[in-house]
Design a protein around this motif. Structure first.
Motif, PDB file in Angstrom:
ATOM      1  N   LEU B  33       8.751   6.655  20.819  1.00 15.42           N
ATOM      2  CA  LEU B  33       8.849   5.427  20.033  1.00 15.42           C
ATOM      3  C   LEU B  33       8.632   5.845  18.578  1.00 15.42           C
ATOM      4  CD1 LEU B  33       9.008   2.238  20.097  1.00 15.42           C
ATOM      5  CD2 LEU B  33       6.524   2.322  19.744  1.00 15.42           C
ATOM      6  N   ILE B  34       9.668   5.664  17.759  1.00 12.03           N
ATOM      7  CA  ILE B  34       9.537   5.986  16.335  1.00 12.03           C
ATOM      8  C   ILE B  34       9.087   4.731  15.597  1.00 12.03           C
ATOM      9  CG2 ILE B  34      10.686   6.817  14.257  1.00 12.03           C
ATOM     10  CD1 ILE B  34      12.714   8.247  16.023  1.00 12.03           C
ATOM     11  N   VAL B  35       7.940   4.835  14.954  1.00 12.01           N
ATOM     12  CA  VAL B  35       7.374   3.687  14.245  1.00 12.01           C
ATOM     13  C   VAL B  35       7.551   3.906  12.755  1.00 12.01           C
ATOM     14  CG1 VAL B  35       5.241   2.418  13.777  1.00 12.01           C
ATOM     15  CG2 VAL B  35       5.676   3.339  16.077  1.00 12.01           C
ATOM     16  N   THR B  36       8.213   2.971  12.109  1.00 12.81           N
ATOM     17  CA  THR B  36       8.403   3.137  10.674  1.00 12.81           C
ATOM     18  C   THR B  36       8.326   1.783   9.965  1.00 12.81           C
ATOM     19  OG1 THR B  36       9.732   4.271   9.006  1.00 12.81           O
ATOM     20  CG2 THR B  36      10.935   3.091  10.714  1.00 12.81           C
ATOM     21  N   THR B  37       8.478   1.800   8.658  1.00  9.12           N
ATOM     22  CA  THR B  37       8.221   0.578   7.894  1.00  9.12           C
ATOM     23  C   THR B  37       9.429  -0.347   7.864  1.00  9.12           C
ATOM     24  OG1 THR B  37       9.046   1.474   5.815  1.00  9.12           O
ATOM     25  CG2 THR B  37       6.720   1.806   6.321  1.00  9.12           C
ATOM     26  N   ALA B  38       9.131  -1.583   7.450  1.00  9.45           N
ATOM     27  CA  ALA B  38      10.188  -2.554   7.223  1.00  9.45           C
ATOM     28  C   ALA B  38      10.902  -2.257   5.902  1.00  9.45           C
ATOM     29  CB  ALA B  38       9.594  -3.958   7.205  1.00  9.45           C
ATOM     30  N   GLY B  39      10.347  -1.347   5.091  1.00  6.81           N
ATOM     31  CA  GLY B  39      10.958  -0.994   3.806  1.00  6.81           C
ATOM     32  C   GLY B  39      12.265  -0.237   4.006  1.00  6.81           C
ATOM     33  N   LYS B  40      12.974   0.006   2.895  1.00  4.70           N
ATOM     34  CA  LYS B  40      14.313   0.574   3.015  1.00  4.70           C
ATOM     35  C   LYS B  40      14.353   2.090   2.892  1.00  4.70           C
ATOM     36  CE  LYS B  40      16.576  -3.595   1.334  1.00  4.70           C
ATOM     37  NZ  LYS B  40      16.528  -4.382   0.121  1.00  4.70           N
ATOM     38  N   LYS B  68       9.194  -2.458  11.764  1.00  7.12           N
ATOM     39  CA  LYS B  68       8.715  -3.698  11.151  1.00  7.12           C
ATOM     40  C   LYS B  68       7.387  -3.549  10.417  1.00  7.12           C
ATOM     41  CE  LYS B  68      10.797  -6.644  14.724  1.00  7.12           C
ATOM     42  NZ  LYS B  68      10.505  -7.667  15.731  1.00  7.12           N
ATOM     43  N   VAL B  69       6.867  -2.338  10.356  1.00  5.95           N
ATOM     44  CA  VAL B  69       5.504  -2.173   9.833  1.00  5.95           C
ATOM     45  C   VAL B  69       5.432  -2.547   8.351  1.00  5.95           C
ATOM     46  CG1 VAL B  69       3.644  -0.532   9.402  1.00  5.95           C
ATOM     47  CG2 VAL B  69       4.978  -0.378  11.522  1.00  5.95           C
TER      48      VAL B  69
END
Lengths: 389, 389
Positions: B33-40, B68-69
């Motif tokens: 599961l790759i967790v990343t930010t809601a940023g671009k 969505k972080v």
């Protein structure tokens, strides 16, 4: 800046009285092979009994003792202990003592978990499939092996004394309790302390040094420059013992993040040929000439080492500054009573020098490639000549 | 010297270009599961695609993305991602980005591997039974979370922003590739760099500091004092980025071997109440008054910190020396263009101070116990007053 990997997975329990925590620590198995020396001190001071009892308190963990390890640990003992480990069904290995039993514990842990002979992995190029978990319990402060993946074993016949290591040989747990070091005699304290010092200084000079290893190395040297003379002068000085023990563990971390350089190759050749020569003593003997050789070749590093151990370099000509470290080293050796060691006392003769060069290049030749500048055979002979007494 | 434990089991791959090694590294599972930010930025600069591809190259490892972080990561997202992780059968978690996605990855790894709600473990006192393995891939240099077991998550309703950690939350692998940091804008670079700096300085002042954390902390501060202004001035300066990245990883190791003190409690209260306030900015705002308060209470430590970052303390009255660090800090903040941040710009009002004291004592009150000297509520109010613009 170069790229590097950092990996020191060992859990270190550090400080006076920490051995008692072995009774509650998470152990990596149900039955331990305890590997210790043929010497008397671990029994005389009750360390072995304490470890057996603490393991027993910890969910009734059983143990078997192998107590034949020599100061320069032998392949034959690794083989014998690995067979014992298998026969007894031990599922982890505890190294108790100085560098020799802990290095042996690592080698045994690998040998017991793999097919074939241990030496096939050391010089035969075979890749091990893991190792039994190792716990290190140090009673001296000299090799840093409790915080690195390295083990040095000597082949009984060829006398090759070879360093070997892999990730699986990091101890899963190391207990560094300076109370166990109070009984180490003064000269041995000094020999081992300088071994730690040179792990740090070599690791600081190595071409593979990183800012992480630098931080650890400088702190290690700094602590030893302050506390080693005190630990030598008064072995019961727990504060000094504690700081020397810490410096040693830090130097093990330097071994894990940087590397020794050719000073260690030269010394391994010396004590490989003359097994009565303590490793630390051999390093001390050649150290002044060795560092004098490299001082002008890595001036910034030498200046930083000198400053770090408290030298005042103000009002000094730039070209003289790198040599201050050599003088500081000489003073530290004097303060520890080891400034007058003689190669000849251990049987080394001037005629041995060419053979020592050969042995150094053969057994640990790779370390020369990490030196701050190339070291020729003539340079090595000159270092030996200048060091000879 | 006190006793201490050292444990940083994370394997760190450090340096420009190191991300590529993800294709060959030993992975802790088959599906990420790759967790990343809601940023671009992780998408815009192609980091997310590269990670997905590199995992695929590595024995066809599959992955699912949760993107969505938020900058202050929320419990609701931890819950949602943990459910996704379970539903998709992911057996390890990759945090990609700055501190927020990596902290989230840790929390998700714990939530996915345990019964009940994540917050039961954070504030409910429930003990977790392990966690999924975590890989951290950093694209900023600011929290050190890639080398520590800590995660800070905010409860959506109570707004409690709480740090939590356990051994299982150390990443098993961290990739710190400064090439991924070249695109961080100047001000953010400065905010994050000072967060790293204060992890080191607080860890150096904490009552639980050890000679190991000291060595790491001093090296971290030293590197930042030299390279942070350069990285802020020219984001494409890879040498500066690399040294700032290293300083940040070192400060994470300080978090793992020592601890933050109350400066972090005060700031967590500030950005807890005003979520638009970047954590690093909040720390910078209060730092001069904070360190001025403690300077005379831990003079030796302040003098060593000042020396370490290059201050000349000769020809100075003894009682003035501890304050030199505060001046050095002021100059460093000026050099990084962050010496004029205003609390009022982020909505903080003087009337909030008593509430901030309360929030700081509640959410991370334990850190006050590690301060070099007791900090009263009146002291805190005065620090806020002196910092207010």
């Amino acid at each position: 800046m170069e790229k590097f990997d950092f990996y020191i997975p060992t859990r270190v329990l550090f400080g006076p009285g920490k051995l008692d925590e072995l009774a509650a620590a998470k152990l990596p198995g149900q039955k331990a092979l305890i590997v210790t020396t043929a010497g008397k001190s671990v029994k005389k001071y009750g360390y072995l009994d304490r470890v057996v009892e603490l393991l027993k308190k910890n969910h009734g963990t059983q143990s078997v003792v192998f107590d034949k390890v020599l100061p320069n640990p032998l392949l034959s003992h690794v083989r014998e202990a690995a067979a014992l480990c298998r026969a007894e069904g031990c599922d982890f290995v505890v190294g108790l003592g100085g560098g020799s039993p802990i290095d042996s514990a690592k080698a045994i842990a690998l040998a017991a978990a793999n097919e074939g002979d241990y030496w096939d992995y050391v010089e035969g190029g075979k890749k091990p499939a893991g190792a039994l978990p190792v716990i290190a319990i140090t009673t001296t402060a000299g090799t840093g092996t409790e915080a690195d993946p390295w083990t040095v074993i000597t082949h009984d016949e060829t006398r090759h004394k070879v360093g070997f290591g892999c990730d699986e040989l990091f101890p899963v747990l190391s207990v560094v309790d300076p109370e166990l070091m109070l009984s180490v005699p003064p000269q041995l304290t000094a020999f081992q302390g300088f071994d730690a010092f040179f792990h740090a200084s070599e690791g600081y000079l190595a071409s593979v040094a990183t800012p992480v290893s630098d931080a650890l190395a400088l702190q290690s040297m700094r602590l030893l420059s302050i506390y080693l003379p005190r630990a030598v002068a008064d072995g019961s000085d727990l504060e000094a013992r504690t700081n020397v023990a810490l410096a040693n563990t830090l130097s093990g971390m330097v071994e894990s993040t940087s590397c020794c350089i050719s000073e260690h190759s030269l010394e391994h050749a010396m004590s490989g040929l003359y097994p009565d020569l303590p490793h630390g003593a051999g390093l001390i003997m050649i150290s002044l000439a060795y560092y004098r050789h490299f001082a002008p070749l890595a001036p910034a590093r030498f200046i930083e080492m000198a400053r770090n151990i408290g030298a005042d370099l103000s009002c000094m000509r730039e070209e003289d500054k790198p040599y201050v470290f050599v003088e500081s080293l000489r003073e530290l050796q004097h303060a520890c009573g080891v400034d007058n060691l003689k190669m000849s006392d251990y049987g080394i003769r001037r005629e041995d020098f060419p053979r020592l060069v050969q042995l150094a290049r053969n057994a640990m030749g790779g370390l020369f490639g990490l030196d701050p500048a190339p070291l020729t055979d003539a340079d090595i002979i000159r270092i030996f000549e200048e060091s000879y007494k």
